[in-house]
Design a protein around this motif. Structure first.
Motif: not given
Length: 331
Positions: A34-39, A133, A142
């Motif tokens: 995960k990066y922040l809430d991103d897969p 993004r 990221r």
């Protein structure tokens, strides 16, 4: 009864042949983070049998297109990297981080032109999550976050970290290195230290005529981008935000690096003059940590051109370029 069994088995085998593959089918590891809430989907390529042996990482930053990292068809695997990675696997685990909200693996028959993944294939529009993004700082922060997480793994040695990028990936790689002190070696391939817009302008100038002032159109477009640098359009083209961020010169970041840096480029690339200019400036600044390697007569992706300016795809030079990367690393 036997006929029914045979037909069922045939259908099952045919279905399997066209079933969605996974990276492990090709000997790769697929890691999800995960990066922040991103897969975030990550592919790791290791020497067979040495997946758990601790080695340094070689992170390769993808170019500008929303392509899956792993591509295949019914005949087998397409090139995951533009070069043969085998020589690097003795010393490194190779890591490739997928594009945001683009599948990490796909059958090429499901992709659009240039193997791009489109949410709207008819209008050639990638997923909204990718478009939102797709700008420099997202990739930089990221990727550095993912490397920090990977450094906790037992199979990762942290004494060395090689980061390489080609084209758009070169811009990501150099800004990563300017912020991440764990990066020990940088390969900057097919980039432009003075930013994307200068390459676009150079290409346009070469194609313009008095009746078609292409260069001036680029200048006017750049004025609009600078006036709206965070604007995001969903028409399938490069957003203002992406173009602006990747047009910010990385010249100063490159010049300030103290780690070993290798810069490679073709002399038929649109950015050749800017790489040559940077080389002149680096010599003037006594930058002995930066090595330059130019490839005479080759274009952006290291292909030659014929007398009509058309790319000769049969003459593939990426393995030679990667061999020079390896020679530089060993020296």
């Amino acid at each position: 009864m036997n006929h029914i069994i045979y037909i069922t088995m045939f259908l099952l085998s045919k279905t399997f042949a066209f079933a969605q593959k996974i990276p492990e089918d090709f000997g790769y590891r697929h890691i999800k983070m995960k990066y922040l809430d991103d897969p975030v989907n990550i592919i790791v390529i290791s020497k067979p049998g040495e997946e758990k042996i601790a080695k340094p990482l070689f992170l390769f930053c993808q170019g500008s297109l929303p392509q899956p990292v792993v591509k295949y068809d019914e005949t087998g695997l397409y090139g995951t990297l533009p070069f043969d990675e085998t020589p690097f696997l003795d010393e490194f685990h190779i890591v490739i981080i997928g594009k945001p909200f683009v599948p990490i693996i796909s059958n090429v028959n499901k992709l659009g032109k240039n193997y791009m993944f489109f949410k709207d294939k008819e209008h050639e529009i990638p997923p909204k999550g990718y478009i939102d993004r797709n700008y420099l700082d997202y990739y930089v922060f990221r990727n550095n976050s993912i490397l920090k997480q990977l450094f906790k793994e037992r199979w990762v040695k942290t004494n060395q970290l090689l980061v390489a990028g080609h084209s758009e990936g070169s811009t990501v790689a150099v800004k990563m290195a300017s912020l991440n002190k764990k990066i020990t070696h940088l390969i900057y391939s097919g980039g432009n230290p003075y930013g994307r817009i200068t390459s676009i302008l150079e290409q346009s100038r070469s194609q313009e005529t008095e009746s078609l002032p292409q260069g001036q159109k680029v200048v006017e477009h750049w004025k609009n981008i600078v006036a709206n640098p965070t604007q995001i359009q969903y028409d399938g083209g490069d957003t203002f935000k992406a173009t602006y961020s990747f047009s910010l010169p990385q010249r100063d970041n490159l010049m300030q690096l103290k780690i070993p840096v290798l810069i490679t480029y073709g002399t038929e690339d649109w950015s050749v003059a800017y790489n040559d200019l940077f080389q002149i400036e680096a010599i003037q600044q006594h930058k002995r940590n930066i090595t330059f390697k130019s490839y005479v007569g080759l274009e952006h992706n290291y292909f030659p051109k014929n007398e009509h300016g058309e790319i000769i795809e049969e003459e593939y030079n990426w393995d030679k370029v990667a061999g020079d990367w390896m020679d530089w690393l060993t020296k």
